[in-house]
Write a protein that holds these residues in place. Structure first.
Motif, PDB file in Angstrom:
ATOM      1  N   LYS A  43       0.820  -1.185   0.063  1.00 16.15           N
ATOM      2  CA  LYS A  43      -0.012   0.104   0.028  1.00 16.15           C
ATOM      3  C   LYS A  43       0.856   1.269  -0.214  1.00 16.15           C
ATOM      4  O   LYS A  43       1.943   1.397   0.212  1.00 16.15           O
ATOM      5  N   CYS A  44       0.248   2.249  -0.292  1.00 15.47           N
ATOM      6  CA  CYS A  44       1.096   3.606  -0.406  1.00 15.47           C
ATOM      7  C   CYS A  44       0.576   4.542   0.488  1.00 15.47           C
ATOM      8  O   CYS A  44      -0.931   4.492   0.670  1.00 15.47           O
ATOM      9  N   PHE A  45       1.178   5.455   1.053  1.00 15.77           N
ATOM     10  CA  PHE A  45       0.732   6.695   1.960  1.00 15.77           C
ATOM     11  C   PHE A  45       1.282   8.001   1.399  1.00 15.77           C
ATOM     12  O   PHE A  45       2.139   7.971   0.716  1.00 15.77           O
ATOM     13  N   GLY A  46       0.840   9.041   2.182  1.00 17.18           N
ATOM     14  CA  GLY A  46       1.134  10.443   1.762  1.00 17.18           C
ATOM     15  C   GLY A  46       2.672  10.487   2.036  1.00 17.18           C
ATOM     16  O   GLY A  46       3.056   9.814   3.050  1.00 17.18           O
ATOM     17  N   PRO A  47       3.287  11.391   1.263  1.00 22.58           N
ATOM     18  CA  PRO A  47       4.933  11.628   1.530  1.00 22.58           C
ATOM     19  C   PRO A  47       5.076  11.941   3.151  1.00 22.58           C
ATOM     20  O   PRO A  47       6.251  11.860   3.357  1.00 22.58           O
ATOM     21  N   ASN A  48       4.244  12.716   3.874  1.00 20.78           N
ATOM     22  CA  ASN A  48       4.560  13.118   5.210  1.00 20.78           C
ATOM     23  C   ASN A  48       4.117  12.116   6.361  1.00 20.78           C
ATOM     24  O   ASN A  48       4.028  12.341   7.464  1.00 20.78           O
ATOM     25  N   VAL A  49       3.551  11.286   5.863  1.00 25.26           N
ATOM     26  CA  VAL A  49       2.743  10.067   6.828  1.00 25.26           C
ATOM     27  C   VAL A  49       3.943   9.260   7.651  1.00 25.26           C
ATOM     28  O   VAL A  49       4.588   8.470   6.919  1.00 25.26           O
ATOM     29  N   ALA A  58      -5.780   3.092   3.335  1.00 20.87           N
ATOM     30  CA  ALA A  58      -5.288   3.136   2.089  1.00 20.87           C
ATOM     31  C   ALA A  58      -5.621   1.692   1.282  1.00 20.87           C
ATOM     32  O   ALA A  58      -5.619   0.579   1.989  1.00 20.87           O
ATOM     33  N   PRO A  59      -5.954   1.844   0.161  1.00 21.86           N
ATOM     34  CA  PRO A  59      -6.231   0.767  -0.755  1.00 21.86           C
ATOM     35  C   PRO A  59      -5.253  -0.032  -1.031  1.00 21.86           C
ATOM     36  O   PRO A  59      -4.039   0.409  -1.503  1.00 21.86           O
ATOM     37  N   PRO A  75       5.573  11.481 -12.214  1.00 24.69           N
ATOM     38  CA  PRO A  75       6.020  12.447 -11.273  1.00 24.69           C
ATOM     39  C   PRO A  75       7.451  12.615 -11.012  1.00 24.69           C
ATOM     40  O   PRO A  75       8.121  11.516 -11.242  1.00 24.69           O
ATOM     41  N   ASP A 113       8.774  13.349  -8.018  1.00 25.76           N
ATOM     42  CA  ASP A 113       8.908  13.020  -6.807  1.00 25.76           C
ATOM     43  C   ASP A 113       7.823  12.263  -6.455  1.00 25.76           C
ATOM     44  O   ASP A 113       6.564  12.248  -6.914  1.00 25.76           O
ATOM     45  N   TYR A 114       7.780  11.671  -4.932  1.00 24.52           N
ATOM     46  CA  TYR A 114       6.432  11.290  -4.396  1.00 24.52           C
ATOM     47  C   TYR A 114       6.269  11.910  -2.976  1.00 24.52           C
ATOM     48  O   TYR A 114       6.672  12.502  -2.624  1.00 24.52           O
TER      49      TYR A 114
END
Lengths: 246, 246
Positions: A130-136, A144-145, A243, A245-246
């Motif tokens: 899964k992925c999360f926001g860059p500051n999490v 998260a899906p 992008p 960056d992430y």
């Protein structure tokens, strides 16, 4: 844009640009097997939302049932690879192939299939991929899906600098999930200030959509070869692009 | 990432962040109409590749027939909008609705449908609504694919600064093509150095996939409100995200 080394790490294994190959699979469509087993493909019922797969070892994962039911989805139970019996390392005697999705859903050494109202309960489905926001800093895994289809990506696999004369040749691959074809690969030799288009090579896979990678090559013009960093980014048929960056 | 004003223009009309709305459509599925007209939906034949649409004015466009044949594709011939008769401005008496695709394919004032082996020959299909590499000065229109599904995008629609006290509230929408749901919206108030996640609002549309926009809102923390530029970028369920530039 893909850099050779990521700017910051992720949790878990560092796959960097990922692991990818392109094989030809032989098998039966999972939708046909489920129909033979009694599932009504047209109206599978409101509780039939996910197809869960269990491997003979601990591993398990699931995909949305809609991907299985889609006649263009090409979800296979595979027993052959590149014209030969499926090798043990690739899941003999039977594995799932879920084209266009992250390979973590293509379960090897398949033991059991369950049609369920929920995703697989394994850690690999619920607490991984899964992925999360860059500051999490402390991710809420339940929100998260799970990664299913993959985003557009690309990589440089080779930079050939000729011993005497000739132009520097750069090669690589690009890929997008969901069967979305790569329509453009941009290469920069000046740190992203300007971009030129790579030549797309003529791979053509089988199946209903563009499940396969797109290989590309690019010749660095004589005047451009300053020995600097080479960057690449790809665009798919939905015009999604990478992008910076992430 | 979406800026209020693009860094560089494109050819043609400057749509900037685009024009978007979210309506409820009433109509019949085009696949059912084509079946009634004699098309074999399961095996339409090798020459049946595109559905061409002609409007009562000059306009025309086409979509891949696979989108029409997909039972989850939800391509409609619409005669109603938001529970009322289709207004003249929106294509009365009949228009096409191609959810998840660029609106240029949803032809209004529909006059004729043709199943063809080639795309619509109109300028809008062949010489418009395509994208090229960022350095391409003289585009080869024949080589770029027509835009069908849209990439992930987002926009800020409102920044509310309270007259006395209270936090600054930012609102907007995000969208991705192909029925891919928006799963995350990141907002930056420091020019992209750090990002926080917006609250996604509970819109739920109808149909087989996520054809609708996702509205979002974000409260700027007290300590963060320096009156600077606000940036937004969205991520869809395939984890495609917006690039910083094109």
């Amino acid at each position: 844009m893909t850099r050779a080394v990521p700017d910051k790490g992720t949790n878990g294994l560092q796959w960097e640009a990922g692991a990818i190959s392109c094989a030809e699979w032989t098998g039966v469509k999972l939708r046909d097997v489920l129909a033979d087993a009694g599932l009504d493909l047209a109206t599978p019922g409101p509780d039939a939302k996910h197809a869960q797969f269990e491997g003979a070892e601990a591993y398990g994962a699931s995909i949305p049932l809609s991907k299985v039911l889609d006649a263009q989805g090409d979800v296979l139970l595979a027993f052959g690879m590149n014209g030969e019996t499926l090798p043990a390392d690739h899941g003999f005697p039977l594995r799932v192939i879920v084209p266009g999705n992250v390979a973590a859903r293509s379960v090897k050494w398949l033991k059991k299939i369950t049609v369920s109202d929920e995703e697989s309960t394994t850690q690999w489905q619920r607490r991984d991929y899964k992925c999360f926001g860059p500051n999490v800093a402390k991710p809420d895994w339940s929100k998260a899906p799970s990664i299913q289809e993959m985003p557009v990506t690309s990589a440089i696999t080779r930079i050939q600098r000729p011993e005497a004369g000739g132009k520097v040749n750069v090669e690589g691959y690009a890929y997008s999930g969901g069967g979305r074809e790569i329509v453009r690969v941009d290469v920069s030799i000046d740190a992203g200030k300007t971009w030129a288009q790579a030549e797309l090579m003529g791979d053509e896979g089988k199946g209903s959509k563009s499940w396969w990678w797109k290989r590309w090559r690019f010749e660095i013009p004589d005047e451009g070869d300053k020995g600097g960093e080479v960057l690449v980014k790809a665009t798919d048929e939905s015009y999604n692009t990478q992008p910076e960056d992430y």
